[in-house]
Each structure stands twice: as C-alpha cells, then as structure tokens.
Scaffold this motif. Structure first.
Motif, PDB file in Angstrom:
ATOM      1  N   GLY A 142       0.842  -1.190   0.000  1.00  0.00           N
ATOM      2  CA  GLY A 142       0.000   0.000   0.000  1.00  0.00           C
ATOM      3  C   GLY A 142       0.873   1.234   0.000  1.00  0.00           C
ATOM      4  O   GLY A 142       1.734   1.399  -0.872  1.00  0.00           O
ATOM      5  N   ALA A 143       0.678   2.082   1.010  1.00  0.00           N
ATOM      6  CA  ALA A 143       1.440   3.331   1.054  1.00  0.00           C
ATOM      7  C   ALA A 143       2.833   3.131   1.664  1.00  0.00           C
ATOM      8  O   ALA A 143       3.663   4.037   1.634  1.00  0.00           O
ATOM      9  N   ILE A 144       3.068   1.946   2.225  1.00  0.00           N
ATOM     10  CA  ILE A 144       4.372   1.727   2.885  1.00  0.00           C
ATOM     11  C   ILE A 144       5.401   1.290   1.856  1.00  0.00           C
ATOM     12  O   ILE A 144       5.260   0.234   1.218  1.00  0.00           O
ATOM     13  N   ARG A 145       6.440   2.083   1.683  1.00  0.00           N
ATOM     14  CA  ARG A 145       7.505   1.739   0.748  1.00  0.00           C
ATOM     15  C   ARG A 145       8.533   0.898   1.519  1.00  0.00           C
ATOM     16  O   ARG A 145       9.285   1.409   2.332  1.00  0.00           O
ATOM     17  N   ALA A 146       8.524  -0.429   1.285  1.00  0.00           N
ATOM     18  CA  ALA A 146       9.378  -1.335   2.058  1.00  0.00           C
ATOM     19  C   ALA A 146      10.769  -1.483   1.449  1.00  0.00           C
ATOM     20  O   ALA A 146      11.741  -1.754   2.156  1.00  0.00           O
ATOM     21  N   VAL A 147      10.875  -1.318   0.124  1.00  0.00           N
ATOM     22  CA  VAL A 147      12.155  -1.487  -0.576  1.00  0.00           C
ATOM     23  C   VAL A 147      12.332  -0.317  -1.528  1.00  0.00           C
ATOM     24  O   VAL A 147      11.449  -0.027  -2.338  1.00  0.00           O
ATOM     25  N   ARG A 148      13.482   0.375  -1.389  1.00  0.00           N
ATOM     26  CA  ARG A 148      13.698   1.597  -2.177  1.00  0.00           C
ATOM     27  C   ARG A 148      14.990   1.512  -2.967  1.00  0.00           C
ATOM     28  O   ARG A 148      16.076   1.465  -2.389  1.00  0.00           O
ATOM     29  N   ASP A 149      14.845   1.434  -4.260  1.00  0.00           N
ATOM     30  CA  ASP A 149      15.987   1.593  -5.148  1.00  0.00           C
ATOM     31  C   ASP A 149      17.115   0.585  -4.880  1.00  0.00           C
ATOM     32  O   ASP A 149      18.294   0.951  -4.847  1.00  0.00           O
ATOM     33  N   VAL A 150      16.716  -0.664  -4.695  1.00  0.00           N
ATOM     34  CA  VAL A 150      17.717  -1.692  -4.386  1.00  0.00           C
ATOM     35  C   VAL A 150      18.316  -2.260  -5.675  1.00  0.00           C
ATOM     36  O   VAL A 150      17.586  -2.667  -6.577  1.00  0.00           O
ATOM     37  N   SER A 151      19.642  -2.261  -5.733  1.00  0.00           N
ATOM     38  CA  SER A 151      20.352  -2.882  -6.854  1.00  0.00           C
ATOM     39  C   SER A 151      21.338  -3.884  -6.276  1.00  0.00           C
ATOM     40  O   SER A 151      22.079  -3.557  -5.336  1.00  0.00           O
ATOM     41  N   LEU A 152      21.319  -5.088  -6.802  1.00  0.00           N
ATOM     42  CA  LEU A 152      22.278  -6.101  -6.334  1.00  0.00           C
ATOM     43  C   LEU A 152      22.509  -7.128  -7.423  1.00  0.00           C
ATOM     44  O   LEU A 152      21.745  -7.202  -8.394  1.00  0.00           O
ATOM     45  N   GLN A 153      23.565  -7.915  -7.230  1.00  0.00           N
ATOM     46  CA  GLN A 153      23.931  -8.905  -8.246  1.00  0.00           C
ATOM     47  C   GLN A 153      24.352 -10.224  -7.618  1.00  0.00           C
ATOM     48  O   GLN A 153      24.902 -10.229  -6.510  1.00  0.00           O
ATOM     49  N   VAL A 154      24.094 -11.282  -8.356  1.00  0.00           N
ATOM     50  CA  VAL A 154      24.679 -12.581  -8.029  1.00  0.00           C
ATOM     51  C   VAL A 154      25.374 -13.055  -9.297  1.00  0.00           C
ATOM     52  O   VAL A 154      24.715 -13.300 -10.314  1.00  0.00           O
ATOM     53  N   GLY A 155      26.681 -13.141  -9.248  1.00  0.00           N
ATOM     54  CA  GLY A 155      27.433 -13.610 -10.421  1.00  0.00           C
ATOM     55  C   GLY A 155      27.250 -15.107 -10.609  1.00  0.00           C
ATOM     56  O   GLY A 155      26.835 -15.813  -9.683  1.00  0.00           O
ATOM     57  N   ALA A 156      27.573 -15.603 -11.809  1.00  0.00           N
ATOM     58  CA  ALA A 156      27.460 -17.044 -12.066  1.00  0.00           C
ATOM     59  C   ALA A 156      28.345 -17.812 -11.091  1.00  0.00           C
ATOM     60  O   ALA A 156      29.530 -17.519 -10.966  1.00  0.00           O
TER      61      ALA A 156
END
Ligand code: ATP
Length: 231
Positions: A12-26
């Motif tokens: 709803g109005a609650i922003r739980a995750v903001r602009d998350v960038s991450l990676q898992v390499g092979a």
C-alpha cells in the motif's frame, strides 16, 4: 546471473524497498544482511515473483522476470526457499520433493539422489511426514525441494532462523557444498558471522535501502557492520 536494478516494492502506502540494486554472479554467493524490518524478505519475495515490484528490473541471465507469473519465474531458473520453510506437513519427505518435480528438469530422479546425498538425514526420513521432523530437517527439505527445480539461482531467506547452532552448521555445510558445486546463491541472513564466512559478496540493508556493500573482508572491518551485526 541475477541482476536486480533499482527495485522498489510497497505494501500500500508503505515503501518497504527503495531503489535496491544487487547482483549474483554465475556460481557466486551473495548475502544480504540487515536488521528486522529492513526490507530483506520483501526484496527476496519481489525477486522470486511473489510480490510485484512497483518499479525496477530483475534480470535472470539476460531475461527480465519482474513481470512474469510465479511458475514462469521457476521455469526460468529461480527457486526460492522462504523464511519459515513452508514444507507441506502431512506429506512425507519424498512427497514434498516430488511436488517440485513438475517444474523440474527431466532428470528429476538424479536430482533427488543428489538432494539425499547432500542431506543424508532426509534420506533416512524419506517416508516420514515433514510435519514430524525437526526445524533443521524441515529447512533441509525446503532447500531440497527448491533444488528439485534445477535452479540457476537458489534464493534463501534466513535458513538459520530458529535452529540450534549445530544444525545451523549442518545447513551451512550444505550451502557451501552447493556453492562449491557451482550453484549461484542469493542468501538473506541475520547471522552475519556465518553468512560472511561463506559469501563472495555482501550487502547491508537499512530502512529499505542498501547502505553498504563490498566483499566479506571489507564488510567485516566496517564499523557499522561490526557494531550492529558482529558484536
Ligand atoms: P525480517 O527479518 O523481520 O523478516 P526484513 O528485513 O525481511 O525483516 P521485511 O519483512 O521485508 O523486512 O519488511 C520490510 C518493511 O515492510 C517493514 O517495515 C515491515 O513492517 C513492512 N511489511 C512487511 N510485510 C508487510 C505486509 N504484509 N504489509 C505491510 N507491511 C509489511
């Protein structure tokens, strides 16, 4: 293998995750640390196709999966082991494993043998209802069930939760064995010491955002990580 860019997720109005960038390499193992409520589970649920993100891109290999239905996410090679395990209590170990067969590769029996080799306790309890097993055994079963889909990326939400230290060690020995075998893994963990001892790369989340990232050696020396997670 897995690239998450600028992920935002809300309730709803609650922003739980903001602009998350991450990676898992092979073949690599990335870990996400953070306090209760930091947004770790929501991030994983969004990656796994269980929570539709507001914005952001999730690439599995080169393919965007953020708008795919759950079964397509699994078929494309992402398997999720949720917090709390969610095994089917009245079904036996082998029945729980066979639930994932439909989504899995044609060599399901071979994968099942590998699961039993990884977790001999499951082999011993093949015919036992999952609900009668210990928390640790249920965690092993939840991981085994995810492996049945032959995932390219295995996503684990707090596998150590509620387990005795000796059992945590057993579960992490299996995670290390999978990693050595080339399995790409994304792990959320509250137990920072054990998580950083097995990871190739780590992220720290606070209030929905990634605030620190780096290799385990640098995270172990970071004053905030030391104080909040390793003291
Ligand atoms: P934990 O380790 O306690 O699971 P977490 O880091 O995984 O914490 P999330 O469960 O992702 O955090 O929660 C992030 C934020 O979203 C918190 O503020 C939480 O209260 C809120 N939240 C989580 N689930 C819901 C929900 N179903 N409805 C509304 N808000 C939610």
């Amino acid at each position: 293998m897995l690239t998450v860019s600028n992920l935002c997720a809300s309730y709803g109005a609650i922003r739980a995750v903001r602009d998350v960038s991450l990676q898992v390499g092979a073949g690599s193992l990335s870990v996400v640390l953070g306090a209760n409520g930091a947004g770790k589970s929501t991030t994983l649920r969004a990656i796994a196709g269980l929570h539709r993100p507001v914005t952001g891109e999730i690439l599995l290999e080169e393919r965007p999966i953020q708008r795919m239905p759950l079964h397509s996410v699994v078929r494309n090679g992402l398997a999720f082991v949720p917090e709390g395990r969610m095994v089917v209590a009245p079904l036996t170990v082998e029945e729980n494993l066979s639930l994932s067969r439909f989504a899995g590769a044609p060599n399901a029996s071979e994968i099942e043998d590998r699961v039993y080799a990884l977790f001999p306790r499951l082999a011993e309890r093949r015919k036992q209802p999952a609900g009668l097993m210990s928390g640790g055994e249920q965690q092993m079963l939840a991981i085994g069930r995810a492996l049945m889909t032959a995932p390219k990326v295995l996503v684990l939400d707090e596998p150590s939760m509620g387990l005795a230290p000796a059992i945590v060690d057993l579960v992490f020995e299996a995670i290390v064995a999978l990693h050595k075998d080339g399995q790409s893994i994304l792990l959320v963990e509250q137990n920072a010491a054990i998580a950083l001892s097995v990871a190739d790369y780590g992220y720290v989340m606070r209030r929905g955002q990634i605030v620190i990232e780096g290799d385990p050696a640098s995270l172990k020396e970071n004053p905030e990580v030391l104080e909040a997670y390793l003291s």
